[in-house]
Design an enzyme around this catalytic site. Structure first.
Site: not given
Length: 554
Positions: A92, A96, A247
């Site tokens: 991302a 990782q 998020d």
């Protein structure tokens, strides 16, 4: 352009957009992730490409990842883990994830991208310049006064916290403890002995991304129930805990078949918190909306700092009442649709241009003058704290519409609000709070009774000053204000037209007498004033159109 060619063109543009977001780096990948859920706004081609930003960002070399793990944990990889997959299972914006085995337990190891802080420093410095520019040019014509720099500061603070994995681990444990009694939420267990600011080791909890519709159907879970769980979990986070996942894109929410469908939350780096007074204000807003009480809603908004009691509060109250009525009518229409079951499944069709104009006329005819008064006084504020709340619910709305085309946050939130209302009515704390309010009211009444003679004397003094002309009353007439605004615009336009006409005559005389440089300068100034004349004409036309809409003549 055939439909097939349009589709190919959208795919090419979507791919170009994704690749350029990747080039811009982590900060902009976060922005792309937000839009990757908006299936109701963006064409599917864009959603497909932007979805890759959730967990399919190009990884950094595995050798670098291994070197970071060994440096952070202070031992060779083979001495720490029984087995470690060199190929990451996901990558991302900030790091990782590698699968591994630790003392017989399956775990995942999240490794931070190297040089992340330097990238953030550059990106956020540029974004601050944009925030300062927005602060200057924002017309605030909607009556809300936004502090773009404060919003930027809030975002920057949260992003910097996200690159410390020990904070993320602490956030995950707090989040898990908040949901320990809810079987539809799962949080991976943290292994603290193998966690550092750049390394995070946690339990391996596999699941299906919440936006993989076909895979969810094969798993046999109820998608509508998942949408309801997602919304209820967020209402619980915001209204009960005051600590929420900021998020919630599909890369950070997965589903398994435990308990008939369970939400698995990942990535607790970006979290938001809400102060008790704002949380209480949000609850009071819920109660006010349910009871259709505009005064209660406005009082709650003042408590949260969203509304400043200045200017014409009567206009704000009438506007609140209008929107409460509209909200109730919308819920009633949705209930009728479900009962009749005649409405075709799918996303709500966008309004045509004529329908938009019609709705605008209806709104302006009902509360046009109030909206103008609000726009002038700007009583609303947008606290920076709300930035991530709005972002989270925007992403959730996109996820919900992907799970169920008939998804509606307001409809799901209503039973939750009713439950809160029942809890509120039965709570001892609320009884004490109500007693305090009644006691304060009685104390104030007693105080007013004692001060009555002084107030009568003060009132008589005011009347005497009015009679003598020492005091003057100011009556605000919105029609006159609008008329003066139009007169000012017309006068400015006429002045610019006179100046342009004079300059063109001067320039022509100079040019005919071969005085070229001053003539060219006069022509340039004439063009500038001429452009101002065009802008003035457009402004006057808009003012006339607005007046017709408000008075109902249009």
């Amino acid at each position: 352009m055939t439909e097939e060619k349009k589709t190919l063109r959208r795919k090419a543009l979507a791919k170009w957009l994704k690749e350029n977001i990747l080039r811009l780096g982590p900060t902009f990948i976060k922005i792309g992730q937000q839009f990757s859920t908006r299936v109701d706004i963006l064409p599917q081609e864009y959603v497909d490409q932007l979805s890759e930003l959730q967990d399919q960002v190009p990884p950094f070399p595995s050798e670098t990842s291994v070197a970071i793990v060994e440096e952070e944990l202070g031992a060779p990889l083979g001495d720490i883990f029984d087995q470690f997959d060199y190929e990451p299972i996901a990558a991302a914006s900030l790091g990782q994830v590698h699968r591994a085995t630790l003392k017989g337990q399956e775990v995942v190891v999240k490794v931070q991208r190297p040089g992340l802080k330097d990238l953030f420093d550059i990106d956020l410095k540029n974004l601050r310049v944009i925030a300062e520019y927005l602060q200057k040019i924002d017309p605030k014509s909607d009556g809300a006064k936004r502090d773009w720099v404060a919003i930027y500061d809030e975002c920057a603070s949260v992003l910097y916290q996200e690159i410390d994995y020990t904070k993320e681990a602490a956030n995950a444990e707090l989040f898990a403890s908040n949901f320990k009694n809810m079987d539809y939420v799962k949080v991976p267990t943290i292994y603290w002995d193998y966690t550092t600011p750049q390394i995070l080791t946690m339990e391996y909890v596999p699941g299906i991304k919440i936006n993989k519709i076909q895979a969810l159907d094969q798993l046999g879970v109820d998608r509508k129930r998942l949408g309801r769980y997602a919304v209820e979990s967020y209402l619980e986070q915001i209204l009960s805990h005051g600590f929420f996942h900021a998020d919630p894109h599909p890369g950070n929410i997965a589903v398994d078949d435990v308990n008939g469908g369970r939400l698995i939350f990942y990535d607790f780096g970006m979290m938001g918190s809400i102060s008790p007074n704002i949380r209480e204000g949000l609850l009071e807003t819920f109660y006010g909306v349910y009871e259709k009480d505009p005064d209660k809603v406005l009082q709650a908004m003042i408590q949260m700092g969203v509304l400043v009691p200045t200017g014409d509060m009567t206009a704000v109250r009438r506007t609140a009442q209008f929107f409460l009525n509209s909200f109730e009518e919308r819920l009633a229409a949705q209930r009728r649709e479900r009962e009749e079951a005649t409405t075709e499944l799918g996303f709500k069709k966008p309004l045509s241009k004529e329908e938009k104009i019609k709705k605008k006329k209806q709104r302006l005819a009902a509360i046009g003058e109030d909206l103008l008064s609000i726009a002038a006084d700007q009583p609303f504020r947008f606290p920076a704290t709300f930035t991530f709340v709005v972002r989270a619910f925007s992403v959730l709305d996109g996820i919900g519409k992907g799970l169920d085309p008939r998804f509606d946050i307001t409809e799901i939130a209503k039973p939750y609000a009713l439950e809160l209302l029942r809890f509120r009515e039965a709570g001892v704390e609320v009884v004490l709070k109500d007693f305090r309010k009644r006691w304060d009211r009685q104390s104030q009444a007693f105080y007013n009774l004692i001060r009555q003679a002084d107030r009568v004397d003060k009132l008589a003094n005011i009347i005497q000053r009015l009679e003598q002309g020492d005091l003057k009353l100011r009556v605000r007439t919105l029609e006159s204000e609008r008329a003066f605004q139009r007169v000012a615009a017309v006068q400015k336009t006429i002045g610019n037209a006179v100046a342009a006409g004079s300059l063109i005559n001067l320039a022509t005389v100079l040019y005919l007498n071969s005085i070229r440089v001053p003539a060219i300068a006069a022509y340039i100034f004439c063009a500038i004033f001429g452009f101002q004349v065009l802008l003035g004409i457009v402004k006057v036309k808009k003012l006339d159109e607005r007046e017709r809409l408000i008075t109902g003549i249009a």
